[in-house]
Design an enzyme around this catalytic site. Structure first.
Site, PDB file in Angstrom:
ATOM      1  N   ARG A 106      11.904  -5.843   4.461  1.00 14.52           N
ATOM      2  CA  ARG A 106      11.642  -4.401   4.347  1.00 14.52           C
ATOM      3  C   ARG A 106      12.637  -3.616   5.209  1.00 14.52           C
ATOM      4  O   ARG A 106      12.945  -3.997   6.325  1.00 14.52           O
ATOM      5  CB  ARG A 106      10.225  -4.064   4.808  1.00 14.52           C
ATOM      6  CG  ARG A 106      10.016  -2.553   4.873  1.00 14.52           C
ATOM      7  CD  ARG A 106       8.595  -2.128   4.957  1.00 14.52           C
ATOM      8  NE  ARG A 106       7.898  -2.711   6.080  1.00 14.52           N
ATOM      9  CZ  ARG A 106       6.585  -2.611   6.253  1.00 14.52           C
ATOM     10  NH1 ARG A 106       5.849  -1.985   5.365  1.00 14.52           N
ATOM     11  NH2 ARG A 106       6.014  -3.171   7.291  1.00 14.52           N
ATOM     12  N   ARG A 144      -0.519  -9.175  13.125  1.00 12.38           N
ATOM     13  CA  ARG A 144      -1.073  -8.126  12.255  1.00 12.38           C
ATOM     14  C   ARG A 144      -1.936  -8.749  11.164  1.00 12.38           C
ATOM     15  O   ARG A 144      -2.961  -8.188  10.785  1.00 12.38           O
ATOM     16  CB  ARG A 144       0.059  -7.296  11.641  1.00 12.38           C
ATOM     17  CG  ARG A 144       0.674  -6.348  12.652  1.00 12.38           C
ATOM     18  CD  ARG A 144       2.035  -5.862  12.222  1.00 12.38           C
ATOM     19  NE  ARG A 144       2.010  -5.057  11.008  1.00 12.38           N
ATOM     20  CZ  ARG A 144       3.081  -4.790  10.280  1.00 12.38           C
ATOM     21  NH1 ARG A 144       4.255  -5.280  10.632  1.00 12.38           N
ATOM     22  NH2 ARG A 144       2.972  -4.058   9.206  1.00 12.38           N
ATOM     23  N   LYS A 196       0.839  -1.212   0.000  1.00 11.91           N
ATOM     24  CA  LYS A 196       0.000   0.000   0.000  1.00 11.91           C
ATOM     25  C   LYS A 196       0.871   1.257   0.000  1.00 11.91           C
ATOM     26  O   LYS A 196       0.656   2.173  -0.782  1.00 11.91           O
ATOM     27  CB  LYS A 196      -0.907   0.046   1.253  1.00 11.91           C
ATOM     28  CG  LYS A 196      -1.840  -1.132   1.408  1.00 11.91           C
ATOM     29  CD  LYS A 196      -2.717  -0.997   2.654  1.00 11.91           C
ATOM     30  CE  LYS A 196      -1.953  -1.020   3.963  1.00 11.91           C
ATOM     31  NZ  LYS A 196      -1.264  -2.279   4.263  1.00 11.91           N
ATOM     32  N   ARG A 204      11.476  -2.086  10.869  1.00  8.13           N
ATOM     33  CA  ARG A 204      10.414  -1.565  11.731  1.00  8.13           C
ATOM     34  C   ARG A 204      10.180  -2.472  12.931  1.00  8.13           C
ATOM     35  O   ARG A 204      10.231  -3.696  12.793  1.00  8.13           O
ATOM     36  CB  ARG A 204       9.119  -1.447  10.905  1.00  8.13           C
ATOM     37  CG  ARG A 204       8.746  -0.015  10.623  1.00  8.13           C
ATOM     38  CD  ARG A 204       7.673   0.106   9.596  1.00  8.13           C
ATOM     39  NE  ARG A 204       6.432  -0.557   9.970  1.00  8.13           N
ATOM     40  CZ  ARG A 204       5.323  -0.516   9.222  1.00  8.13           C
ATOM     41  NH1 ARG A 204       5.337   0.149   8.085  1.00  8.13           N
ATOM     42  NH2 ARG A 204       4.239  -1.149   9.594  1.00  8.13           N
ATOM     43  N   ARG A 238      -9.513   1.188   8.538  1.00 11.04           N
ATOM     44  CA  ARG A 238      -9.075  -0.174   8.847  1.00 11.04           C
ATOM     45  C   ARG A 238     -10.149  -0.948   9.583  1.00 11.04           C
ATOM     46  O   ARG A 238      -9.937  -2.114   9.913  1.00 11.04           O
ATOM     47  CB  ARG A 238      -7.881  -0.076   9.767  1.00 11.04           C
ATOM     48  CG  ARG A 238      -6.585  -0.465   9.152  1.00 11.04           C
ATOM     49  CD  ARG A 238      -5.554  -0.344  10.238  1.00 11.04           C
ATOM     50  NE  ARG A 238      -4.411  -1.122   9.930  1.00 11.04           N
ATOM     51  CZ  ARG A 238      -3.356  -0.645   9.277  1.00 11.04           C
ATOM     52  NH1 ARG A 238      -3.344   0.578   8.835  1.00 11.04           N
ATOM     53  NH2 ARG A 238      -2.344  -1.430   9.077  1.00 11.04           N
TER      54      ARG A 238
HETATM   55  P1  AP5 Z   1       4.929  -1.631   1.787  1.00 11.89           P
HETATM   56  O1  AP5 Z   1       4.611  -0.750   0.639  1.00 11.89           O
HETATM   57  O2  AP5 Z   1       5.753  -1.064   2.907  1.00 11.89           O
HETATM   58  O3  AP5 Z   1       3.584  -2.322   2.320  1.00 11.89           O
HETATM   59  P2  AP5 Z   1       2.366  -1.747   3.158  1.00 11.89           P
HETATM   60  O4  AP5 Z   1       1.137  -2.360   2.596  1.00 11.89           O
HETATM   61  O5  AP5 Z   1       2.439  -0.255   3.245  1.00 11.89           O
HETATM   62  O6  AP5 Z   1       2.710  -2.439   4.533  1.00 11.89           O
HETATM   63  P3  AP5 Z   1       2.662  -1.870   6.025  1.00 11.89           P
HETATM   64  O7  AP5 Z   1       3.394  -2.840   6.876  1.00 11.89           O
HETATM   65  O8  AP5 Z   1       3.099  -0.429   6.062  1.00 11.89           O
HETATM   66  O9  AP5 Z   1       1.157  -1.972   6.294  1.00 11.89           O
HETATM   67  P4  AP5 Z   1       0.453  -1.990   7.617  1.00 11.89           P
HETATM   68  O10 AP5 Z   1      -0.919  -1.823   7.141  1.00 11.89           O
HETATM   69  O11 AP5 Z   1       0.687  -3.156   8.473  1.00 11.89           O
HETATM   70  O12 AP5 Z   1       1.193  -0.811   8.419  1.00 11.89           O
HETATM   71  P5  AP5 Z   1       0.791   0.705   8.773  1.00 11.89           P
HETATM   72  O13 AP5 Z   1       2.011   1.493   8.817  1.00 11.89           O
HETATM   73  O14 AP5 Z   1      -0.345   1.132   7.935  1.00 11.89           O
HETATM   74  O15 AP5 Z   1       5.646  -2.947   1.219  1.00 11.89           O
HETATM   75  C1  AP5 Z   1       6.130  -3.949   2.094  1.00 11.89           C
HETATM   76  C2  AP5 Z   1       7.493  -4.454   1.600  1.00 11.89           C
HETATM   77  O16 AP5 Z   1       7.318  -5.173   0.383  1.00 11.89           O
HETATM   78  C3  AP5 Z   1       8.496  -3.335   1.305  1.00 11.89           C
HETATM   79  O17 AP5 Z   1       9.785  -3.761   1.670  1.00 11.89           O
HETATM   80  C4  AP5 Z   1       8.379  -3.132  -0.206  1.00 11.89           C
HETATM   81  O18 AP5 Z   1       9.595  -2.666  -0.771  1.00 11.89           O
HETATM   82  C5  AP5 Z   1       8.035  -4.554  -0.684  1.00 11.89           C
HETATM   83  N1  AP5 Z   1       7.126  -4.551  -1.845  1.00 11.89           N
HETATM   84  C6  AP5 Z   1       6.082  -3.720  -2.092  1.00 11.89           C
HETATM   85  N2  AP5 Z   1       5.475  -4.032  -3.254  1.00 11.89           N
HETATM   86  C7  AP5 Z   1       6.159  -5.113  -3.751  1.00 11.89           C
HETATM   87  C8  AP5 Z   1       6.014  -5.909  -4.921  1.00 11.89           C
HETATM   88  N3  AP5 Z   1       5.046  -5.661  -5.829  1.00 11.89           N
HETATM   89  N4  AP5 Z   1       6.886  -6.939  -5.108  1.00 11.89           N
HETATM   90  C9  AP5 Z   1       7.872  -7.184  -4.184  1.00 11.89           C
HETATM   91  N5  AP5 Z   1       8.059  -6.477  -3.068  1.00 11.89           N
HETATM   92  C10 AP5 Z   1       7.208  -5.448  -2.842  1.00 11.89           C
HETATM   93  O19 AP5 Z   1       0.259   0.495  10.253  1.00 11.89           O
HETATM   94  C11 AP5 Z   1       1.112   0.095  11.305  1.00 11.89           C
HETATM   95  C12 AP5 Z   1       0.318  -0.014  12.596  1.00 11.89           C
HETATM   96  O20 AP5 Z   1      -0.236   1.276  12.921  1.00 11.89           O
HETATM   97  C13 AP5 Z   1      -0.893  -0.955  12.558  1.00 11.89           C
HETATM   98  O21 AP5 Z   1      -0.531  -2.289  12.825  1.00 11.89           O
HETATM   99  C14 AP5 Z   1      -1.758  -0.333  13.652  1.00 11.89           C
HETATM  100  O22 AP5 Z   1      -1.301  -0.713  14.927  1.00 11.89           O
HETATM  101  C15 AP5 Z   1      -1.530   1.153  13.492  1.00 11.89           C
HETATM  102  N6  AP5 Z   1      -2.517   1.796  12.590  1.00 11.89           N
HETATM  103  C16 AP5 Z   1      -2.249   2.422  11.408  1.00 11.89           C
HETATM  104  N7  AP5 Z   1      -3.384   2.886  10.850  1.00 11.89           N
HETATM  105  C17 AP5 Z   1      -4.394   2.546  11.696  1.00 11.89           C
HETATM  106  C18 AP5 Z   1      -5.806   2.737  11.682  1.00 11.89           C
HETATM  107  N8  AP5 Z   1      -6.422   3.362  10.647  1.00 11.89           N
HETATM  108  N9  AP5 Z   1      -6.523   2.232  12.707  1.00 11.89           N
HETATM  109  C19 AP5 Z   1      -5.930   1.611  13.733  1.00 11.89           C
HETATM  110  N10 AP5 Z   1      -4.615   1.385  13.830  1.00 11.89           N
HETATM  111  C20 AP5 Z   1      -3.835   1.867  12.820  1.00 11.89           C
HETATM  112 MG    MG Z   2       2.805   1.132   4.826  1.00  8.62          MG
END
Ligand code: AP5
Ligand code: MG
Length: 214
Positions: free
Chosen positions: A127, A171, A13, A160, A88
């Site tokens: 990552r 997660r 994402k 991270r 979410r």
């Molecule tokens: P990346 O682009 O980093 O993936 P992502 O979907 O952004 O993954 P996240 O881990 O950031 O998602 P998340 O939803 O768990 O975390 P968030 O920060 O939102 O890609 C991942 C890896 O794969 C990278 O190394 C990239 O290079 C590689 N990659 C990407 N595309 C690829 C491809 N096509 N082929 C190969 N490799 C690829 O949330 C973190 C925490 O915050 C949550 O757990 C929660 O506790 C809290 N939080 C955040 N938002 C909320 C909310 N709205 N409500 C409640 N809690 C929340």
């Molecule tokens: Mg992300």
């Protein structure tokens, strides 16, 4: 253009949202990035959010919804934005819908980046993130030019805290229980589009551009 990105943790994402924001000149808003910035700055919000994030749990809606509404009310959001990691939960989606409809607005697209659980753990363990500018890399699929150093700002890259395998498993469970129902929700709203997130990053991006329009 108002877009939400859906997908499991690690589906890509953030990677895609950054490119879309750049192409369509709209702000990329990641609630995860906002929480991480607060943790780094040592704010009260950051302290509260960290205790949930480190366990792979969602930060409560009571801390998340107002924060996001505040952000999308800012001047740079007047022509649209891309939301990454929000909503979410169904209550978050309902809050967003109501806030928009009160202003006579609505979301345009919900883009679901589909990646099966089997692929996720490898992505997360490889990552690397920049703690300074937020750029994301992967040691195998999107390596920085110099190992361990951010291409964009020169800071030292980190793993991270929530990318440890046991936290990733949590997660994923939380994703299936609380976030996946949004796929049905946005299907019913007639704005859901799914892309195959297992393809390489360029192909995923091209598929999303086809949906959003050039
Ligand atoms: P990346 O682009 O980093 O993936 P992502 O979907 O952004 O993954 P996240 O881990 O950031 O998602 P998340 O939803 O768990 O975390 P968030 O920060 O939102 O890609 C991942 C890896 O794969 C990278 O190394 C990239 O290079 C590689 N990659 C990407 N595309 C690829 C491809 N096509 N082929 C190969 N490799 C690829 O949330 C973190 C925490 O915050 C949550 O757990 C929660 O506790 C809290 N939080 C955040 N938002 C909320 C909310 N709205 N409500 C409640 N809690 C929340
Ligand atoms: Mg992300």
């Amino acid at each position: 253009m108002k877009i939400v990105m859906l997908g499991a943790p690690g589906a890509g994402k953030g990677t895609q949202a950054e490119r879309i924001a750049d192409k369509y000149q709209i702000p990329h808003i990641s609630t995860g990035d906002i929480f991480r910035a607060n943790i780094k700055a040592g704010t009260e919000l950051g302290k509260k959010a960290k205790s949930y994030m480190d366990q792979g749990l969602l930060v409560p809606d009571s801390l998340t919804v107002d924060l996001l509404m505040d952000r999308i009310g800012q001047a740079d959001c007047k022509d649209g934005y891309i939301l990454d990691g929000f909503p979410r939960t169904i209550p978050q989606a309902e809050s967003l819908k109501k806030a928009l409809s009160d202003k006579g607005e609505a979301l345009d697209f919900a883009v679901n980046v589909d990646v099966p659980d089997e692929n996720i753990v490898a992505r997360m363990s490889g990552r690397r993130a920049c703690p300074k500018c937020g750029a994301t890399y992967h040691i195998a699929y999107a390596a920085p030019k110099k190992e361990g150093v951010c291409d964009k700002c020169g800071a030292e890259l980190i793993l991270r805290d929530d990318d440890k395998p046991e936290t990733v498993a949590n997660r994923l469970k939380v994703y299936h229980d609380q976030t996946q129902p949004l796929i049905d929700y946005y299907t019913k709203e007639n704005i859901l589009h799914t892309v195959d997130g297992t393809q390489d990053m360029e192909k995923v991006f091209a598929d999303i551009v086809k949906i959003l329009g050039a």
